[in-house]
Structures are given as C-alpha cells and as structure tokens.
Design an enzyme around this catalytic site. Structure first.
Site, PDB file in Angstrom:
ATOM      1  N   ASP A  10       0.819  -1.217   0.000  1.00  0.00           N
ATOM      2  CA  ASP A  10       0.000   0.000   0.000  1.00  0.00           C
ATOM      3  C   ASP A  10       0.853   1.268   0.000  1.00  0.00           C
ATOM      4  O   ASP A  10       0.620   2.190  -0.779  1.00  0.00           O
ATOM      5  CB  ASP A  10      -1.016   0.009   1.152  1.00  0.00           C
ATOM      6  CG  ASP A  10      -0.407  -0.235   2.519  1.00  0.00           C
ATOM      7  OD1 ASP A  10       0.804  -0.564   2.594  1.00  0.00           O
ATOM      8  OD2 ASP A  10      -1.128  -0.102   3.526  1.00  0.00           O
TER       9      ASP A  10
ATOM     10  N   GLY B   6      -7.198  -8.270  18.018  1.00  0.00           N
ATOM     11  CA  GLY B   6      -5.786  -8.635  18.010  1.00  0.00           C
ATOM     12  C   GLY B   6      -5.404  -9.687  16.980  1.00  0.00           C
ATOM     13  O   GLY B   6      -4.288 -10.178  16.970  1.00  0.00           O
TER      14      GLY B   6
ATOM     15  N   ASP C  51      -7.995  -0.865   5.235  1.00  0.00           N
ATOM     16  CA  ASP C  51      -8.926  -1.479   6.182  1.00  0.00           C
ATOM     17  C   ASP C  51     -10.306  -0.817   6.112  1.00  0.00           C
ATOM     18  O   ASP C  51     -11.336  -1.484   6.052  1.00  0.00           O
ATOM     19  CB  ASP C  51      -8.379  -1.374   7.612  1.00  0.00           C
ATOM     20  CG  ASP C  51      -7.081  -2.151   7.774  1.00  0.00           C
ATOM     21  OD1 ASP C  51      -6.728  -2.913   6.844  1.00  0.00           O
ATOM     22  OD2 ASP C  51      -6.422  -1.991   8.806  1.00  0.00           O
TER      23      ASP C  51
END
Length: 387
Positions: free
Chosen positions: A39, A123, A174
């Site tokens: 990215d 997590g 995301d």
C-alpha cells in the site's frame, strides 16, 4: 456469538438503557488475500469484508451529547461534539473522531444514543477498529446526511479518525474494505489511483481459515518504518516516486549501488505487485490452485526477503504445506498474528485438528481458529419502526 444473537443482545440493552428502538447498522472486519506491504509503495491490495462485524443500534436523542454503551467491555461514555469534548476512553475516541471528521467536512452530526458490540476477533489483524469506524460513519451519514457523503469519503473519515484521534498512521485499505465489501467478492484496490475492481470469490470446493498464533513479538526498533525507508531509498535511487513503477530488471542494474537489505526489500515489493495481478487473472478463471501457489510465494518473500515473519508463523506455514493446504501465508504486518489459509473443504477438519495439536505441542498454547466467509461491508441492517 452469532450476528443474530448479537443483534438481540444489542436491542435488549438499548431498550433497557434508552427505551424504544433505533436503527441497526453493521460493518465488517476484513481479510487481505494477497498484497502485503504494497500500500505505501503505490501498489495493489486485495482485501474482502468478512462475516464478522461490529453492530450498533443508533438513534438521535435531540441533545448536544452522544451517549454510547459498549457491551463487549461493559462501559458507558458520554461526550459533546466540540474538539475540547474528546473522551479519555480509547474506544470512545473512535466514535468521537468519526463525529468530528464528518463535521470538519461540512457534514451534520447531532447528539445520539448508541449501543454496540462485535464478533470481530480482537488482536487477530482483522481490523475491528476500522469496522467500528465504518459502522458509525455509515450510521451518521444515513441518519443526518441523507447518505450524501460518498463511500470513499466514509473510508477517509475512518482513516482520518485513526490519524487524528487514535494515533495510528494507517493506510486506507482497512476502512476501504469495511465500507465497500460485497458478498462473494474480493476487491483489488490500486493504492495510487484509488481505483478498484470487484473479483468473484465464492469457491464451491474451498474455504478460508485463519489461524491466529496468539503471539505478538515486541520489537525494539520500528520494523515497519525501517522497511518503508528501505523502499523509499530504492525508489529515489531509481528516480521514481514509488516502487509501483519499478521492475526487477531496473533493480538488478543498481544492485551494486544499494545495500543487500534494501535490494531484498525492494525485490519483495516488485514481485508482490506481480503476484496480486496473477491472482486476479486466476480468480477470473476460477483457478484456485494458482491463487494458493501465489500465497505460498508471498509467505516465502515476507519471511526471507522482507523479514517480517517469525518462528511461529513459519511453523504454521510449514504445517499447512505438509497437510496439503492449497495456499497459506502471513496476513498483516508480521512478527506474530495470523496466517490465512485457502484449503479444500474436505481437508478442513483434519487441518484444524492437526495444526492445533502440533502448534500446542511445540509452543505450549493452542492457536485460535476462525473460519471466514467473504461478506458485505457497511450497511443498514434494520430500520426502527416509524412512530
């Protein structure tokens, strides 16, 4: 907790705390099938939304304050909508940040009541924070802005919230996946132009399984920043803006002018760019064997050239290969966390049993196993009945 069970619990808690009903919204966690550390190099990523969500019941309250309750951590918080009203609780800052970022862009936000919960594992690298941001951004766009804020802006609102209120200098992937996710499709996002395309991913004979090592190695330096600097040095030496435009031929020509470390970092990024494009072609052809082979190549590159793996993740990858898993690799930044595995349906039970037992035997704790299905992103689940 299933999504249906979660919705019932949210509705019960909302009714007890605030009375009546609000609208129900949800947004998803995400996986990235391939395209790691690309990215910030102007390359491609290949994420999809999954069937694990953050869900919220939200209703305007006619006040200048936000009143919100988190079921998962059993905490209540209220805050105003001005900059100086920022809450201390880290979870509430995500919601406050979304409100403020919408306002900064000229959007409308007034006081509301909300109760939320989630089944996105924390997590495990599935971006529960992006799911939380996207859920509330979608809700406030729907409730106060007539859905006039476009989806890319909703993703940027989530990203800006991370930067400005949560201290995380993240990329856009995301939030993009959480907002744009579509059932049965992965998305190839061009991180330079922000153009994207859906690719079918609904294999009849294969499934995706995440194996969470439940380890995270704390590192003395910042390995993420160091790798980013390596890539930037090589791009500068090649006279290009990012490694997106680099070729192996050009890299080999300058091999003696740069450090071995910088060479191998750049080599991984250039090869990963090609792998993402190869996976796109393979998915269009329904060729999941090629997809799997490219995933193994990515793991090898992340482990040997980019050096962001760790012993536990390499062990999980080796076990997957030995058991005949179609494709397996580290997912995420590395140094712990998950592997993502593409495997035939009939291998599922054996794989889960073997990998759990062998990992436990070697490291003294069991990994967590998550079956994931590619699903829809941010959405209105249910509208409250009109008075």
């Amino acid at each position: 907790m299933t999504t249906e069970e979660m919705q019932k619990k949210i509705e019960k808690v909302f009714s007890e705390r605030f009375g009546g009903k609000g609208n129900i919204y949800a947004s998803a966690g995400r996986i990235n099938l391939i395209g790691e550390h690309t990215d910030y190099n102007g390359g491609f990523v290949f994420p999809g939304a999954i069937d694990k969500v953050i869900m919220a019941e939200v209703r305007p309250n006619g006040l200048d304050i936000v009143r919100v309750f988190s079921i998962d951590i059993d905490q209540y918080c209220e805050f105003g909508l001005n900059e100086e009203d920022a809450p201390k609780e880290s979870w509430a800052r995500y919601i406050f940040g979304i409100c403020r970022e919408i306002q900064k862009r000229g959007g409308d936000v007034k006081g509301f009541d909300a109760v939320f919960a989630g089944n996105v594992p924390l997590g495990a690298g599935l971006s529960s924070s992006a799911a939380l941001e996207s859920c509330f951004a979608f809700a406030l766009n729907d409730l106060y802005n007539g859905n006039n804020i476009d989806k890319f802006e909703l993703a940027r609102i989530g990203q800006s919230t991370e930067h400005n209120y949560c201290g995380v200098n993240c990329g856009i992937m995301d939030q993009f996946a959480s907002v744009f996710g579509r059932k049965g499709n992965l998305m190839r996002l061009d991180c330079r132009s922000m153009e994207f395309e859906y690719f079918p991913f609904s294999p009849e004979n294969y499934r995706l399984v995440l194996v969470d090592s439940r380890v995270k190695h704390e590192l003395a330096d910042s390995p993420y920043n160091k790798r980013r600097e390596s890539c930037e040095r090589v791009a500068k030496r090649l006279g290009i803006e990012t490694l997106r435009d680099a070729t192996m031929e050009a890299l080999n020509k300058i091999k003696t002018d740069i450090t071995a470390e910088d060479f191998f970092r750049a080599k991984f990024v250039i090869e990963e760019k090609e792998r993402v494009l190869a996976v796109c072609d393979a998915l269009n052809a329904g060729d999941y064997e090629t997809v799997g082979r490219k995933m193994y190549e990515t793991h090898a590159g992340l482990s040997k050239d980019y050096e962001v793996s760790c012993e536990e993740l390499d062990f999980l990858n080796d076990v997957a290969k030995e058991l005949g898993v179609t494709g397996s690799r580290i997912m995420g930044g590395g140094f712990g966390g998950c592997t993502i595995n593409l495997l035939p349906n009939d291998l599922h039970d054996k794989f889960v049993k073997e990998v759990t037992a062998r990992f436990n035997e070697k490291y003294g704790h069991e990994p967590k196993i998550y079956d994931v299905v590619i699903s829809d992103g941010a959405r209105l689940v249910e509208e409250s009945p009109k008075e």
